[in-house]
Design an enzyme around this catalytic site. Structure first.
Site, short mmCIF file in Angstrom:
data_model
loop_
_atom_site.label_atom_id
_atom_site.label_comp_id
_atom_site.label_asym_id
_atom_site.label_seq_id
_atom_site.Cartn_x
_atom_site.Cartn_y
_atom_site.Cartn_z
N LYS A 126 0.56 4.96 6.74
CA LYS A 126 -0.02 5.74 5.65
C LYS A 126 0.62 7.13 5.63
O LYS A 126 1.36 7.50 6.53
CB LYS A 126 -1.54 5.90 5.81
CG LYS A 126 -2.32 4.60 5.90
CD LYS A 126 -2.30 3.78 4.63
CE LYS A 126 -3.03 2.45 4.79
NZ LYS A 126 -2.82 1.55 3.65
N SER A 178 0.79 -1.23 0.00
CA SER A 178 0.00 0.00 0.00
C SER A 178 0.82 1.28 0.00
O SER A 178 0.31 2.35 -0.32
CB SER A 178 -0.96 0.01 1.20
OG SER A 178 -0.25 0.19 2.41
#
Length: 266
Positions: A144, A73
């Site tokens: 993230k 990701s």
């Protein structure tokens, strides 16, 4: 009758032999010391090892913790199997996460629901393994990039198909090649004390966009942030610091944006 005087058996090691042996042992110890290889007992080695492990665990708990990257990701910045070093002091003394920071956070209550408590033994084993960077992180831990901070209005997709923050289109050089900024349209305002976060590999990242309709709306509370990912510590061929980005340099602060809007209406 044997009249010969009986003499006790003498020690076959003469004083001179004992002296020579002591000198030989002393010479071996001095030689080992010069070579830096003094003999260490197994118990001493075990104690030293245990002390080092405790030190590493305390260091990782309070200062810098290795974090194993389990997914794609955050490509291309982070690859599967990388161990990033998370700076736990980055936000300890009044500093707040900034747009563009890569952060590790506990997603309990925002990205994942509260689940049943883990067995204490397995939880302790996981804590030790993750603290040393040897085990995969908990299912509730995520890494993230911060795209919006408290007060920001974040929308997608605006001019040129880009993410906009406080009305300013953002060029995102860290995106995975071939990915669009987002295939999910959104227009949100980040609450104070929260973050809007997204992965760099947008097509492969489950991030704030995927939780828009859930309680919390995909926002991550700042107090759930573990720290900032500052370095890649392993594998050796990827030792490097995570480059800072100036993608958000032109983004105004939310208060300034609202003040400008009020002035324009006057």
């Amino acid at each position: 009758m044997d009249t010969e005087a009986q003499h006790p058996e003498r020690d076959r090691t003469s004083p001179s032999d004992e002296t020579a042996g002591e000198r030989s042992r002393s010479a071996r110890v001095r030689g080992a010391a010069r070579r830096g290889r003094l003999p260490i007992s197994g118990r001493t080695a075990a104690l030293i090892g245990a002390a080092c492990a405790v030190f590493l665990l305390l260091f990782s708990h309070f200062v810098v913790q290795p974090f194993l990257i389990p997914s794609t990701s955050m490509q291309p910045a982070l690859q599967v199997g990388d161990r990033v070093l998370v700076n736990k002091l980055a936000y300890r003394f009044g500093e707040q996460p900034r747009r563009g920071d890569v952060v590790v956070f506990d997603g309990t209550g925002s990205f994942v629901r509260e689940g049943p408590r883990e067995n204490p033994v397995s939880a302790a084993a996981r804590w030790v393994g993750s603290g040393l960077g040897l085990a995969e992180p908990s299912d509730t831990d995520f890494v993230k990039r911060v795209v919006g901070v408290g007060g920001d209005r974040v929308t997608c997709c605006g001019k040129g198909g880009r993410v906009e923050v406080n009305g300013v289109p953002v060029d995102e050089p860290y995106l995975y090649r071939g990915d669009s900024p987002s295939k999910v349209a959104f227009d949100i305002v980040v609450p104070r004390g929260a973050l809007w976060v997204m992965g760099d590999h947008r097509a492969k990242s489950r991030d704030s966009r995927d939780h828009l309709g859930e309680p919390g709306g995909g926002m991550v509370p700042v107090d759930k942030v573990v720290g900032r990912a500052d370095w890649i510590g392993w594998p050796a061929g990827r030792w490097q610091s995570l480059a800072e980005t100036d993608a958000f340099a032109r983004v105004p602060e939310p208060d300034a944006t609202r003040a400008h809007a009020r002035g324009g209406r006057g």
